[in-house]
Scaffold this motif. Sequence first.
Motif, PDB file in Angstrom:
ATOM      1  N   ALA A  70     -47.247  14.684   8.627  1.00 47.03           N
ATOM      2  CA  ALA A  70     -46.052  14.785   7.791  1.00 47.03           C
ATOM      3  C   ALA A  70     -45.054  15.774   8.371  1.00 47.03           C
ATOM      4  O   ALA A  70     -43.832  15.512   8.387  1.00 47.03           O
ATOM      5  CB  ALA A  70     -46.457  15.216   6.377  1.00 47.03           C
ATOM      6  N   THR A  71     -45.542  16.887   8.878  1.00 43.12           N
ATOM      7  CA  THR A  71     -44.657  17.886   9.488  1.00 43.12           C
ATOM      8  C   THR A  71     -43.891  17.286  10.666  1.00 43.12           C
ATOM      9  O   THR A  71     -42.672  17.469  10.811  1.00 43.12           O
ATOM     10  CB  THR A  71     -45.474  19.099   9.951  1.00 43.12           C
ATOM     11  OG1 THR A  71     -46.153  19.671   8.827  1.00 43.12           O
ATOM     12  CG2 THR A  71     -44.573  20.151  10.584  1.00 43.12           C
ATOM     13  N   SER A  72     -44.630  16.566  11.496  1.00 43.56           N
ATOM     14  CA  SER A  72     -44.008  15.954  12.672  1.00 43.56           C
ATOM     15  C   SER A  72     -42.954  14.928  12.274  1.00 43.56           C
ATOM     16  O   SER A  72     -41.857  14.894  12.851  1.00 43.56           O
ATOM     17  CB  SER A  72     -45.101  15.291  13.518  1.00 43.56           C
ATOM     18  OG  SER A  72     -44.541  14.550  14.580  1.00 43.56           O
ATOM     19  N   LEU A  73     -43.263  14.119  11.270  1.00 43.55           N
ATOM     20  CA  LEU A  73     -42.331  13.058  10.868  1.00 43.55           C
ATOM     21  C   LEU A  73     -41.104  13.631  10.157  1.00 43.55           C
ATOM     22  O   LEU A  73     -39.974  13.149  10.343  1.00 43.55           O
ATOM     23  CB  LEU A  73     -43.042  12.045   9.969  1.00 43.55           C
ATOM     24  CG  LEU A  73     -42.447  10.631   9.907  1.00 43.55           C
ATOM     25  CD1 LEU A  73     -42.354  10.028  11.304  1.00 43.55           C
ATOM     26  CD2 LEU A  73     -43.293   9.744   9.019  1.00 43.55           C
ATOM     27  N   PHE A  74     -41.298  14.694   9.328  1.00 40.63           N
ATOM     28  CA  PHE A  74     -40.165  15.304   8.628  1.00 40.63           C
ATOM     29  C   PHE A  74     -39.172  15.908   9.623  1.00 40.63           C
ATOM     30  O   PHE A  74     -37.968  15.953   9.352  1.00 40.63           O
ATOM     31  CB  PHE A  74     -40.656  16.391   7.670  1.00 40.63           C
ATOM     32  CG  PHE A  74     -41.134  15.855   6.332  1.00 40.63           C
ATOM     33  CD1 PHE A  74     -40.462  14.829   5.698  1.00 40.63           C
ATOM     34  CD2 PHE A  74     -42.244  16.396   5.713  1.00 40.63           C
ATOM     35  CE1 PHE A  74     -40.890  14.335   4.473  1.00 40.63           C
ATOM     36  CE2 PHE A  74     -42.681  15.915   4.487  1.00 40.63           C
ATOM     37  CZ  PHE A  74     -42.007  14.874   3.863  1.00 40.63           C
ATOM     38  N   ARG A  75     -39.659  16.392  10.757  1.00 44.72           N
ATOM     39  CA  ARG A  75     -38.779  17.039  11.736  1.00 44.72           C
ATOM     40  C   ARG A  75     -37.863  16.043  12.435  1.00 44.72           C
ATOM     41  O   ARG A  75     -36.754  16.409  12.862  1.00 44.72           O
ATOM     42  CB  ARG A  75     -39.622  17.784  12.767  1.00 44.72           C
ATOM     43  CG  ARG A  75     -40.186  19.097  12.252  1.00 44.72           C
ATOM     44  CD  ARG A  75     -41.142  19.717  13.244  1.00 44.72           C
ATOM     45  NE  ARG A  75     -41.610  21.019  12.777  1.00 44.72           N
ATOM     46  CZ  ARG A  75     -42.660  21.666  13.285  1.00 44.72           C
ATOM     47  NH1 ARG A  75     -43.345  21.108  14.286  1.00 44.72           N
ATOM     48  NH2 ARG A  75     -43.010  22.832  12.813  1.00 44.72           N
ATOM     49  N   ARG A  76     -38.282  14.792  12.543  1.00 48.29           N
ATOM     50  CA  ARG A  76     -37.490  13.832  13.328  1.00 48.29           C
ATOM     51  C   ARG A  76     -36.949  12.648  12.536  1.00 48.29           C
ATOM     52  O   ARG A  76     -36.164  11.855  13.076  1.00 48.29           O
ATOM     53  CB  ARG A  76     -38.332  13.318  14.499  1.00 48.29           C
ATOM     54  CG  ARG A  76     -39.524  12.469  14.103  1.00 48.29           C
ATOM     55  CD  ARG A  76     -40.252  11.937  15.348  1.00 48.29           C
ATOM     56  NE  ARG A  76     -41.260  10.942  15.034  1.00 48.29           N
ATOM     57  CZ  ARG A  76     -42.530  11.206  14.789  1.00 48.29           C
ATOM     58  NH1 ARG A  76     -42.936  12.477  14.812  1.00 48.29           N
ATOM     59  NH2 ARG A  76     -43.379  10.233  14.523  1.00 48.29           N
ATOM     60  N   THR A  77     -37.356  12.510  11.230  1.00 50.35           N
ATOM     61  CA  THR A  77     -36.959  11.322  10.471  1.00 50.35           C
ATOM     62  C   THR A  77     -36.438  11.714   9.095  1.00 50.35           C
ATOM     63  O   THR A  77     -36.978  12.622   8.450  1.00 50.35           O
ATOM     64  CB  THR A  77     -38.148  10.352  10.313  1.00 50.35           C
ATOM     65  OG1 THR A  77     -38.714  10.092  11.600  1.00 50.35           O
ATOM     66  CG2 THR A  77     -37.706   9.044   9.676  1.00 50.35           C
ATOM     67  N   GLU A  78     -35.441  11.009   8.616  1.00 48.18           N
ATOM     68  CA  GLU A  78     -34.897  11.254   7.283  1.00 48.18           C
ATOM     69  C   GLU A  78     -35.490  10.277   6.263  1.00 48.18           C
ATOM     70  O   GLU A  78     -36.003   9.210   6.622  1.00 48.18           O
ATOM     71  CB  GLU A  78     -33.370  11.109   7.298  1.00 48.18           C
ATOM     72  CG  GLU A  78     -32.653  12.177   8.102  1.00 48.18           C
ATOM     73  CD  GLU A  78     -31.150  12.038   8.002  1.00 48.18           C
ATOM     74  OE1 GLU A  78     -30.657  10.900   7.830  1.00 48.18           O
ATOM     75  OE2 GLU A  78     -30.451  13.065   8.103  1.00 48.18           O
ATOM     76  N   TYR A  79     -35.390  10.677   4.999  1.00 47.09           N
ATOM     77  CA  TYR A  79     -35.774   9.831   3.856  1.00 47.09           C
ATOM     78  C   TYR A  79     -37.242   9.364   3.910  1.00 47.09           C
ATOM     79  O   TYR A  79     -37.554   8.223   3.586  1.00 47.09           O
ATOM     80  CB  TYR A  79     -34.851   8.609   3.756  1.00 47.09           C
ATOM     81  CG  TYR A  79     -33.400   8.971   3.622  1.00 47.09           C
ATOM     82  CD1 TYR A  79     -32.920   9.521   2.429  1.00 47.09           C
ATOM     83  CD2 TYR A  79     -32.513   8.784   4.677  1.00 47.09           C
ATOM     84  CE1 TYR A  79     -31.576   9.858   2.299  1.00 47.09           C
ATOM     85  CE2 TYR A  79     -31.174   9.122   4.555  1.00 47.09           C
ATOM     86  CZ  TYR A  79     -30.711   9.668   3.357  1.00 47.09           C
ATOM     87  OH  TYR A  79     -29.393  10.003   3.238  1.00 47.09           O
ATOM     88  N   VAL A  80     -38.120  10.284   4.305  1.00 43.69           N
ATOM     89  CA  VAL A  80     -39.548   9.970   4.354  1.00 43.69           C
ATOM     90  C   VAL A  80     -40.217  10.558   3.118  1.00 43.69           C
ATOM     91  O   VAL A  80     -39.842  11.635   2.639  1.00 43.69           O
ATOM     92  CB  VAL A  80     -40.203  10.532   5.630  1.00 43.69           C
ATOM     93  CG1 VAL A  80     -41.700  10.192   5.657  1.00 43.69           C
ATOM     94  CG2 VAL A  80     -39.522   9.967   6.863  1.00 43.69           C
TER      95      VAL A  80
END
Length: 514
Positions: A79-89
Amino acid sequence: MPAFAETRELVRNYLAARVPLVVIRSIELNRCLSLIASVAAEFKTMPFYLQSRTEGLKQLPSGQQVSDDTSLAAAMEYATSLFRRTEYVNFAFTDIEDLMDESSTSRHLAELARLAETKAGTVIIVSDKPVWSGLGRLGMSAELDLPNEEELLTEITSMVDAHRAQVQISWQRDELRQAASTLLGVTQTEATNVIATMLARGSLAQEDLTKLSEHKDRIFGELAGLERVKLRDDYRVGGLRNLRNWLRKKSELMRADFSGLAIKPPKGVLLVGVPGCGKSLSAKTIAQDWGLPLYRLDMSAILGMYVGQSEGRLKEALETADRVAPCVLWIDEIEKALSGSNDGGTSRRLVGQFLYWLQESTSKVFMVATANDISALPPELTRKGRFDEIFFVDLPDRSDREEILRLYFTSKARFDLPPDLCARLLDATEGFSGAEIDAVVNDIALSMFNNHQSAMYDDETVLSFFENTIPFSQSNPEDLAEIRAWGSSRAVPAGTAPVLPSFDGGAGRRIVLV
């Protein structure tokens, strides 16, 4: 409390507003998962991920597994990795420990929520307990309560209708509604398990409705502060005609359907008066006659040694009573727990907690509270509106004593009183309570059994048992006078409305409740 649809709408609005943290409080994980899956299906353009202990992290709505590592740490790292590079997750986490207080897990989730906020993401936490305030303040919360009557009705109807072709079912709309009302307070999974168990027997008959309370009681088992009282078929109260007539009308209301109406079911009754005159027995008889489970609120188990402990236990016990409704809740000698003066204010807080529940509860819990030392009752407890009615239970009059004598001689000594002996016993038992008559007749029956005597003693011997007994009214006349003085102006007579002495020694008043 909100129903499923209302909670779902609230969570949907939080996600539409991109609130960085949403905490869903509930003891029903499966219903929460259904809610999240439903909302995820609506926001099709946003990625949704769901973490659980057994399945790890997977995508919604496809259910595709993200990683073979099912640990919480792996899910939070992803989740940390995805929040850093993607919006609206959106990431939903379930069944996480150590969230009530500040811990490494709660701090980590707080940092994750702050990171999500920078990318218009959302962290969803499903928990059956409150979360650490440092975490909870980062977002919003919603509470998914147990299913209400309409939701249970829908679920039960769907199950029953699906089996009508294979199972002999006599339940129609009214029976299904009554089943839903009885099962209020259990989870959706528990309700479906109960109905499935009954369907597995091959039929659903009218008499099966009474078994729902038994199934419900097995679900709860040992309840906090509550003791299930096993009922017998032979409970009978002699006398107390005014109370019994009043209760007969209330029984109809306890079975009524109030859904959609701004009407609360009956709250209950406070029974005060002379010791041994049937107050506690009345609680058992009410439950037996109405076909409801009886729970005794053990105030000695409620009281704790630490500040706030007693109030917390009482709150939990009363909430549990709401969950097991419909039921009869019996509090014996209520004044002993709510009348303390040197307990650091505990009794006052208990009174406040108890009165708040009486005022706000809408469940079908019929309270039967009894009190002997009426002078110790807090005045706010006896104010009009707290209970449906306050009844004064006095010593039985001549008519009531005849009913009580015949009842106990028939059940214990297996002997029908002849008119002449009955008349003499009525004279001899002037001033006796029902419990005292019960005790004497029991002594007679024991003596007969011990002497291997099948026939009743002669009249003089029977009379001697009563003449050798000193009743409470003779041994404590001052206490009796004080009790009657209170009852003359503050309560409705439970019996045939005897004339009670007033405070000034006058004739008192005669009240008949019809």
